[in-house]
Design an enzyme around this catalytic site. Structure first.
Site, PDB file in Angstrom:
ATOM      1  N   ARG A   1     -15.267  15.123 -40.698  1.00 42.03           N
ATOM      2  CA  ARG A   1     -13.964  15.648 -41.190  1.00 42.03           C
ATOM      3  C   ARG A   1     -13.969  15.685 -42.927  1.00 42.03           C
ATOM      4  O   ARG A   1     -14.609  14.518 -43.390  1.00 42.03           O
ATOM      5  CB  ARG A   1     -12.475  14.950 -40.825  1.00 42.03           C
ATOM      6  CG  ARG A   1     -12.255  14.743 -39.199  1.00 42.03           C
ATOM      7  CD  ARG A   1     -11.256  14.422 -38.890  1.00 42.03           C
ATOM      8  NE  ARG A   1     -10.733  13.259 -39.448  1.00 42.03           N
ATOM      9  CZ  ARG A   1      -9.920  12.513 -39.299  1.00 42.03           C
ATOM     10  NH1 ARG A   1      -8.846  12.842 -38.597  1.00 42.03           N
ATOM     11  NH2 ARG A   1      -9.501  11.390 -39.842  1.00 42.03           N
TER      12      ARG A   1
ATOM     13  N   ARG B  70      -7.494   8.444 -51.352  1.00 44.23           N
ATOM     14  CA  ARG B  70      -6.679   7.925 -50.581  1.00 44.23           C
ATOM     15  C   ARG B  70      -6.129   6.438 -50.811  1.00 44.23           C
ATOM     16  O   ARG B  70      -4.996   6.127 -50.795  1.00 44.23           O
ATOM     17  CB  ARG B  70      -7.117   8.212 -49.027  1.00 44.23           C
ATOM     18  CG  ARG B  70      -7.032   9.606 -48.629  1.00 44.23           C
ATOM     19  CD  ARG B  70      -7.720   9.808 -47.429  1.00 44.23           C
ATOM     20  NE  ARG B  70      -6.839   8.941 -46.022  1.00 44.23           N
ATOM     21  CZ  ARG B  70      -7.423   8.743 -45.055  1.00 44.23           C
ATOM     22  NH1 ARG B  70      -8.726   8.954 -44.722  1.00 44.23           N
ATOM     23  NH2 ARG B  70      -6.605   8.071 -44.141  1.00 44.23           N
TER      24      ARG B  70
ATOM     25  N   ARG C 161     -17.626   7.805 -39.401  1.00 47.02           N
ATOM     26  CA  ARG C 161     -16.811   8.246 -38.357  1.00 47.02           C
ATOM     27  C   ARG C 161     -17.207   9.842 -38.200  1.00 47.02           C
ATOM     28  O   ARG C 161     -17.571  10.632 -38.871  1.00 47.02           O
ATOM     29  CB  ARG C 161     -15.285   8.535 -38.993  1.00 47.02           C
ATOM     30  CG  ARG C 161     -14.662   7.076 -38.527  1.00 47.02           C
ATOM     31  CD  ARG C 161     -13.150   7.145 -38.326  1.00 47.02           C
ATOM     32  NE  ARG C 161     -12.481   7.935 -39.332  1.00 47.02           N
ATOM     33  CZ  ARG C 161     -11.033   7.452 -39.791  1.00 47.02           C
ATOM     34  NH1 ARG C 161     -10.562   6.443 -39.235  1.00 47.02           N
ATOM     35  NH2 ARG C 161     -10.710   8.352 -40.891  1.00 47.02           N
TER      36      ARG C 161
ATOM     37  N   ARG D 162       6.120   4.385 -45.379  1.00 45.83           N
ATOM     38  CA  ARG D 162       4.937   4.102 -46.498  1.00 45.83           C
ATOM     39  C   ARG D 162       5.425   3.745 -48.154  1.00 45.83           C
ATOM     40  O   ARG D 162       4.947   3.604 -48.877  1.00 45.83           O
ATOM     41  CB  ARG D 162       4.463   5.628 -46.745  1.00 45.83           C
ATOM     42  CG  ARG D 162       3.517   6.061 -45.541  1.00 45.83           C
ATOM     43  CD  ARG D 162       3.051   7.325 -45.879  1.00 45.83           C
ATOM     44  NE  ARG D 162       2.242   7.739 -44.714  1.00 45.83           N
ATOM     45  CZ  ARG D 162       0.983   7.430 -44.402  1.00 45.83           C
ATOM     46  NH1 ARG D 162       0.408   6.604 -45.252  1.00 45.83           N
ATOM     47  NH2 ARG D 162       0.158   7.763 -43.281  1.00 45.83           N
TER      48      ARG D 162
ATOM     49  N   LYS E 131      -5.681  -0.314 -38.729  1.00 41.29           N
ATOM     50  CA  LYS E 131      -4.167  -0.396 -38.037  1.00 41.29           C
ATOM     51  C   LYS E 131      -4.094   0.539 -36.819  1.00 41.29           C
ATOM     52  O   LYS E 131      -3.584  -0.190 -36.008  1.00 41.29           O
ATOM     53  CB  LYS E 131      -3.204   0.462 -39.222  1.00 41.29           C
ATOM     54  CG  LYS E 131      -3.224  -0.350 -40.625  1.00 41.29           C
ATOM     55  CD  LYS E 131      -2.185   0.280 -41.448  1.00 41.29           C
ATOM     56  CE  LYS E 131      -2.204   1.746 -41.712  1.00 41.29           C
ATOM     57  NZ  LYS E 131      -3.533   2.021 -42.403  1.00 41.29           N
TER      58      LYS E 131
END
Length: 217
Positions: A162, A173, A129, A90, A15
């Protein structure tokens, strides 16, 4: 193209990347709630101080705080010619607040793009990532590797993964998304605004697909 749109989709569906590309192409602001939170917390605004109480404890920020940040952002003049909302709403409750606020401003949403992606693809994307701790640049070991492995192209700092990019965190998540945010899809389907976009493809292909959808709208 003056378009007011919302991007939905699970974490890692792309997104944010699509929103940035399209905001640049369409010359409209990309409004990221993540960016808003960071701004308010960094600058110790009243809303930022309130939000930090919850984020420091790993809790969700209450709707009234998040809604307040969004309302403040929509007082700025750059949203009048269109915008892309990324990360908000959300929940259906936030969606109702947003709809009421935008109706008052006479800026109703034109389209809601739901970027879909399979869990395996999302996990591969996010675990790959790597972030520069100095300048914040983001790389990917497969899709966007640095010139020198594990070293930032811009400042030579050692890249890090991270904590929230670990597989365990991603699974949590996704679980939260499916429980709390997925009902938004049903909400916007009922409004007739929702359009699904296959997020498993390359960025450029998805961008062209979205631009075609916007032209048809």
């Amino acid at each position: 193209m003056k378009t007011r749109m919302i991007f939905l989709g699970p974490p890692g569906a792309g997104k944010g990347s699509q929103a940035k590309i399209l905001a640049n192409k369409l010359n409209i602001p990309h409004i990221s709630t993540g960016d808003m939170f960071r701004y308010h917390i960094k600058n110790n605004t009243k809303l930022g101080i309130e939000a930090k109480k919850y984020t420091d404890q790993g809790q969700l920020v209450p709707d009234e705080v998040t809604n307040g940040m969004v309302k403040e952002r929509f007082n700025e003049s750059d949203v009048k010619d269109g915008f892309i909302l990324d990360g908000y709403p959300r929940t259906p409750e936030q969606a109702l607040y947003l709809e009421s606020m935008l109706n008052e401003l006479k800026m109703p949403i034109d389209i809601v793009l739901n970027i879909t992606s399979e869990d395996e693809v999302i996990i591969r994307r996010i675990t790959g990532r790597r972030t520069c701790p100095v300048c914040g640049s983001i790389y990917h070991i497969d899709n966007f590797p640095p010139k020198v492995p594990n070293i930032c192209d811009k400042d030579g700092a050692t890249l890090v993964q991270r904590k929230d990019d670990s597989k365990e965190t991603i699974m949590k998540r996704l679980e939260v998304y499916n429980k709390e945010t997925y009902p938004l899809i049903a909400y916007y389907t009922q409004t007739g605004l929702l359009v699904d976009v296959d997020g498993n493809r390359d960025l450029e292909v998805i961008t062209n697909d979205v631009l075609e959808i916007l032209e048809q709208k």
